[in-house]
Design an enzyme around this catalytic site. Structure first.
Site, PDB file in Angstrom:
ATOM      1  N   GLN A   1       0.710  -1.387  -0.065  1.00 42.16           N
ATOM      2  CA  GLN A   1      -0.016  -0.090  -0.101  1.00 42.16           C
ATOM      3  C   GLN A   1       1.027   1.354  -0.169  1.00 42.16           C
ATOM      4  O   GLN A   1       1.924   1.391   0.640  1.00 42.16           O
ATOM      5  CB  GLN A   1      -0.669  -0.079   1.386  1.00 42.16           C
ATOM      6  CG  GLN A   1      -2.317   0.895   1.150  1.00 42.16           C
ATOM      7  CD  GLN A   1      -3.120   0.577   2.355  1.00 42.16           C
ATOM      8  OE1 GLN A   1      -3.196  -0.588   2.756  1.00 42.16           O
ATOM      9  NE2 GLN A   1      -3.964   1.438   2.572  1.00 42.16           N
TER      10      GLN A   1
ATOM     11  N   SER B   1       4.455  -5.939   2.933  1.00 47.38           N
ATOM     12  CA  SER B   1       2.923  -6.201   3.651  1.00 47.38           C
ATOM     13  C   SER B   1       2.039  -6.839   2.893  1.00 47.38           C
ATOM     14  O   SER B   1       2.036  -7.849   2.497  1.00 47.38           O
ATOM     15  CB  SER B   1       2.735  -4.671   3.981  1.00 47.38           C
ATOM     16  OG  SER B   1       1.592  -4.732   4.992  1.00 47.38           O
ATOM     17  N   LEU B   2       1.105  -5.890   2.243  1.00 45.67           N
ATOM     18  CA  LEU B   2       0.132  -6.261   1.351  1.00 45.67           C
ATOM     19  C   LEU B   2       0.518  -7.175   0.205  1.00 45.67           C
ATOM     20  O   LEU B   2       0.309  -8.239  -0.215  1.00 45.67           O
ATOM     21  CB  LEU B   2      -0.932  -5.392   0.780  1.00 45.67           C
ATOM     22  CG  LEU B   2      -1.304  -5.604  -0.587  1.00 45.67           C
ATOM     23  CD1 LEU B   2      -2.618  -6.078  -0.503  1.00 45.67           C
ATOM     24  CD2 LEU B   2      -1.543  -4.107  -1.456  1.00 45.67           C
TER      25      LEU B   2
ATOM     26  N   ARG C   1      -9.285  -7.954   4.401  1.00 50.90           N
ATOM     27  CA  ARG C   1      -8.146  -7.583   5.076  1.00 50.90           C
ATOM     28  C   ARG C   1      -8.416  -6.138   5.331  1.00 50.90           C
ATOM     29  O   ARG C   1      -8.086  -5.455   6.371  1.00 50.90           O
ATOM     30  CB  ARG C   1      -6.844  -8.119   4.495  1.00 50.90           C
ATOM     31  CG  ARG C   1      -5.421  -7.696   5.368  1.00 50.90           C
ATOM     32  CD  ARG C   1      -4.426  -8.181   4.491  1.00 50.90           C
ATOM     33  NE  ARG C   1      -3.055  -7.770   5.019  1.00 50.90           N
ATOM     34  CZ  ARG C   1      -2.401  -6.809   4.919  1.00 50.90           C
ATOM     35  NH1 ARG C   1      -2.773  -5.940   3.895  1.00 50.90           N
ATOM     36  NH2 ARG C   1      -1.133  -6.563   5.535  1.00 50.90           N
TER      37      ARG C   1
ATOM     38  N   HIS D   1       0.293  -2.825  11.380  1.00 43.47           N
ATOM     39  CA  HIS D   1       1.655  -3.477  11.852  1.00 43.47           C
ATOM     40  C   HIS D   1       1.799  -3.383  13.445  1.00 43.47           C
ATOM     41  O   HIS D   1       3.052  -3.165  13.704  1.00 43.47           O
ATOM     42  CB  HIS D   1       2.815  -3.618  10.983  1.00 43.47           C
ATOM     43  CG  HIS D   1       2.534  -4.167   9.659  1.00 43.47           C
ATOM     44  ND1 HIS D   1       2.452  -5.277   9.367  1.00 43.47           N
ATOM     45  CD2 HIS D   1       2.329  -3.370   8.366  1.00 43.47           C
ATOM     46  CE1 HIS D   1       2.045  -5.494   8.104  1.00 43.47           C
ATOM     47  NE2 HIS D   1       1.982  -4.164   7.365  1.00 43.47           N
TER      48      HIS D   1
ATOM     49  N   GLN E   1       1.346 -11.289  10.609  1.00 43.16           N
ATOM     50  CA  GLN E   1       1.793 -10.129   9.644  1.00 43.16           C
ATOM     51  C   GLN E   1       0.832  -8.925   9.987  1.00 43.16           C
ATOM     52  O   GLN E   1       1.500  -7.915  10.114  1.00 43.16           O
ATOM     53  CB  GLN E   1       1.741 -10.399   8.327  1.00 43.16           C
ATOM     54  CG  GLN E   1       2.387  -9.373   7.249  1.00 43.16           C
ATOM     55  CD  GLN E   1       1.497  -9.091   6.309  1.00 43.16           C
ATOM     56  OE1 GLN E   1       0.638  -8.875   6.244  1.00 43.16           O
ATOM     57  NE2 GLN E   1       2.275  -9.301   4.963  1.00 43.16           N
TER      58      GLN E   1
END
Length: 313
Positions: free
Chosen positions: A11, A91-92, A116, A201, A250
């Site tokens: 992102q 991440s994503l 998510r 996170h 995560q």
């Protein structure tokens, strides 16, 4: 001969119009966009190609949009039979890496990341959490600061360990602000607030993590066909059960990107190819080790140039 790793952005890399030339000119890529629309039951491609940017940037739109675009470009790259040894995503982007490693279908991955994004938005009411990038500070020093502020009652922690001198912190609005001020007092070069809708996170995402577990139960997860470097551990993983458990962790754990890059280099990777919008990840790779080769594939001409260069070698 050195090994190759494919990297997938997260992102923040989203741009209106990304992937449009693949949709228009590469039938197999167009199929990926169409599959995403069908699975989500709305016209995601219209938001990707036409915006507006504000709508594309909403977490629950940005996540499936980035995954779909990167997956569509990856499908085009596959036609050239480029060999790769590892995959990783920020991440994503880890979900796109899992698609590339045949852990999930693109339809299931798009569905999961849409959910998510919704869960991340819901976990902490808007305005209560935030994130900031801290530049020019050693990890241990910054970690001590975040622990001190958290112990005083306002949660803040390390969220993205991106590269030497660039660490993102995440937590309550007050915690991030206080940690940023203290970091500057103790020598950080800059503290840049990030335009995000929540404290990603961080421990504040734990409610979203338990819900994400239920979403992952709805889809088929298989063992990875190539090692995936997990954000949580910065280590290769291929077992499907371990992958699922790491995806849940995560959400509230730091993204260990610098360690992930070092781990791939140590394993013999000399070429990194970032697939999707932007050039954030290759920029971070270069800050970790300038000697490796980096490429970006974000449109058709860059795809052709990269394939030509790699095949020449």
């Amino acid at each position: 001969m050195g090994k190759t790793a494919l990297l997938f952005p997260g992102q923040g890399s989203q741009q209106v119009g990304m992937g449009k030339d693949f949709f228009d000119q590469v039938p197999i890529s167009k199929e990926i966009f169409q599959k995403a629309n069908e699975r989500l039951d709305f016209d995601l491609t219209s938001i990707i190609f036409n915006g507006p940017q504000e709508e594309l940037t909403l977490t629950y739109n940005a996540q499936p949009a980035l995954l779909t675009t990167s997956a569509a470009i990856f499908e085009a790259l596959k036609q050239y039979e480029v060999v790769f040894d590892y995959v990783a995503g920020h991440s994503l982007g880890e979900y796109t890496a899992l698609v590339a490693a045949n852990v999930m279908t693109v339809e299931d991955a798009v569905y999961v990341v849409r959910k998510r994004g919704e869960l991340m938005e819901k976990a902490v009411p808007a305005g209560e959490g935030s994130m900031a990038a801290v530049l020019g500070m050693v990890q241990e020093e910054l970690e001590n600061i975040t622990k001190q502020i958290s112990n005083e009652g306002t949660l803040v922690q390390l969220a993205n360990l991106n590269c030497p001198g660039q660490i993102v912190i995440s937590g309550t609005k007050e915690g991030v602000q206080r940690a940023g001020e203290l970091a500057k007092e103790k020598g950080a070069k800059r503290v840049i607030p990030l335009e995000v809708s929540g404290p990603f996170h961080s421990e504040l995402m734990k409610p979203a993590a338990s819900e994400l577990s239920k979403v992952l139960d709805e889809v088929t997860i298989q063992d990875a066909s190539v090692p995936v470097i997990a954000n949580v551990t910065a280590a290769p993983v291929q077992n499907k059960d371990e992958i699922k458990s790491l995806l849940i962790e995560q959400l509230y754990s730091p993204v260990r990107w610098e360690e992930s890059v070092r781990s791939m280099i140590q394993a013999g990777v000399t070429t990194f190819i970032e697939i999707g919008a932007g050039k954030v990840l290759t920029g971070l790779v270069k800050k970790v080790d300038r000697s490796v080769k980096t490429y970006n594939i974000f449109d058709l001409s860059s795809l052709e140039a990269v394939v030509h260069d790699i095949k020449e070698v």
